[in-house]
Design a protein around this motif. Sequence first.
Motif, short mmCIF file in Angstrom:
data_model
loop_
_atom_site.label_atom_id
_atom_site.label_comp_id
_atom_site.label_asym_id
_atom_site.label_seq_id
_atom_site.Cartn_x
_atom_site.Cartn_y
_atom_site.Cartn_z
N LYS A 135 -2.56 41.59 86.25
CA LYS A 135 -2.45 41.56 87.83
C LYS A 135 -3.74 41.32 88.67
N GLU A 136 -4.64 40.67 87.67
CA GLU A 136 -5.96 40.08 88.05
C GLU A 136 -5.38 38.76 88.95
N ILE A 137 -4.05 38.62 88.52
CA ILE A 137 -3.89 37.42 89.11
C ILE A 137 -2.93 37.82 90.66
N VAL A 138 -2.19 38.61 90.41
CA VAL A 138 -1.09 38.62 91.36
C VAL A 138 -2.65 39.62 92.28
N SER A 139 -3.40 40.45 92.52
CA SER A 139 -3.62 41.05 93.55
C SER A 139 -5.18 40.25 94.24
N GLY A 140 -5.03 38.45 93.50
CA GLY A 140 -5.97 37.76 94.33
C GLY A 140 -7.44 38.39 94.20
N ILE A 141 -7.45 38.83 92.31
CA ILE A 141 -9.12 38.78 92.07
C ILE A 141 -9.83 37.78 91.26
N THR A 142 -8.35 36.83 90.70
CA THR A 142 -9.49 36.12 89.58
C THR A 142 -8.09 34.01 90.63
#
Lengths: 258, 258
Positions: free
Chosen positions: A11-18
Amino acid sequence: MLKSAVISVGKEIVSGITQDTNSYFISSCLSRIGIYNRFVLSCDDKAQDIIDTVKFCLNKVDIVITTGGLGPTFDDITIESVATALGKGLYLDSEALKFIHDFYTKLYQEGKIETGGINEKRMKMAYLIEGCKPLKNSIGAAWGVYVKQDKKHLFCLPGIPKEMKPMFEKEVLPVLRKLSNSTMIVKNYDVPINDESVLGEAIDKVMKKYPVYIKSLPIGFESSIMSVRFTAYAQTEDEAKKRIEEAKKELVNLLNNL
Amino acid sequence: MLKSAVISVGKEIVSGITQDTNSYFISSCLSRIGIYNRFVLSCDDKAQDIIDTVKFCLNKVDIVITTGGLGPTFDDITIESVATALGKGLYLDSEALKFIHDFYTKLYQEGKIETGGINEKRMKMAYLIEGCKPLKNSIGAAWGVYVKQDKKHLFCLPGIPKEMKPMFEKEVLPVLRKLSNSTMIVKNYDVPINDESVLGEAIDKVMKKYPVYIKSLPIGFESSIMSVRFTAYAQTEDEAKKRIEEAKKELVNLLNNL
């Protein structure tokens, strides 16, 4: 030439957090050993999304490498989702279980955590895909897997870069180097033109004549030059370099005669 | 909640030559306006790969945003591939054609390029997708497109970040803000525990009780703390913040009683 895809789960990748640096690292390593990486995909930690993403790739390439989702928490479901995508089950790997037990016991003995040994969350990491070759983790607790099925090669690696990189280099690269029978060379040259719409015609002509991929990299019209990237795959480095040299000579000729 | 996918088209991305920063930027903007970004994909500049990637996304989400492949060179084929994926044709947009003509003529008059006006490569950029809303480019020559079809929203943007960003902010974000009826809040808190395999059980309990996504971010066992990220979607910022506050309080309670 072998084709590959890299999948980052989280989720951290697709949500643009990481920012996903894993697939960038892996893609460039694959290219250097002459494997044609065709897709990079990221999906959420949802079973169906992981399954669909893996199936999409298995349909199109020979090698699929996933990163992320191997840890002890509820949303670490890559292994079971990949197993489902492959139509395989899981088994409790006794060697992995012992490794995890000892990993946490050592941390406990060093006074770094409150409890050693195994608990339910930790045990989860010892369930690997039937018929896989387990891939040891030299940094963390979660092992990866290598599954070979129907001429497809699937690797699941951890998401934390400092765990993923050594596992990729020690356990995955040697396997892929043996599989790959080609190499890739990339060379950038500056040309004295700034207009991609004119350079493009010359590039088209050269690419029709030589087995080389040529891409202009416009800097902007404030500059009078542009960088041009030549990429060649061949069985040997010398052959790839030779192809680039010939194509470059031809392009320079064409530009001189504009 | 609306779902989205971001696609980066380009050999330089999948081959690991260029780190894809576009999808990271777009994904984080989407999250901030409460759109659930579900996939990030990159593919080579091959028509069939672009078509398959776009179709994969259209099957799963409401909004698809592509970047890359709008320029004048042979491998800039995103617009025609997306049109094929949608079952649509292309048309020559006379306003875009005039813009491109004037764009190159101005550069010529400024002495920056050798020829002004239109040539075949430049004209290519004026072919847009039937029924689209053209998206103007404030920096470069290639316009983007916005296509609405069967309740799906598809945007094609340039790949060069300094062209993509203003187009996204001016032409795409206002449309998406109107479509989205939710917002997302992310908050990180440190907790006095370093063992994800223990913290995980407490997180599971809290997530069952509150509509909040909680993710532990292990730093390593050398540290005695760990960061925990709370993510909440809601119709208002206040509601999302309230959900996170309640969930955080519950998690701290559980950890105090370990």
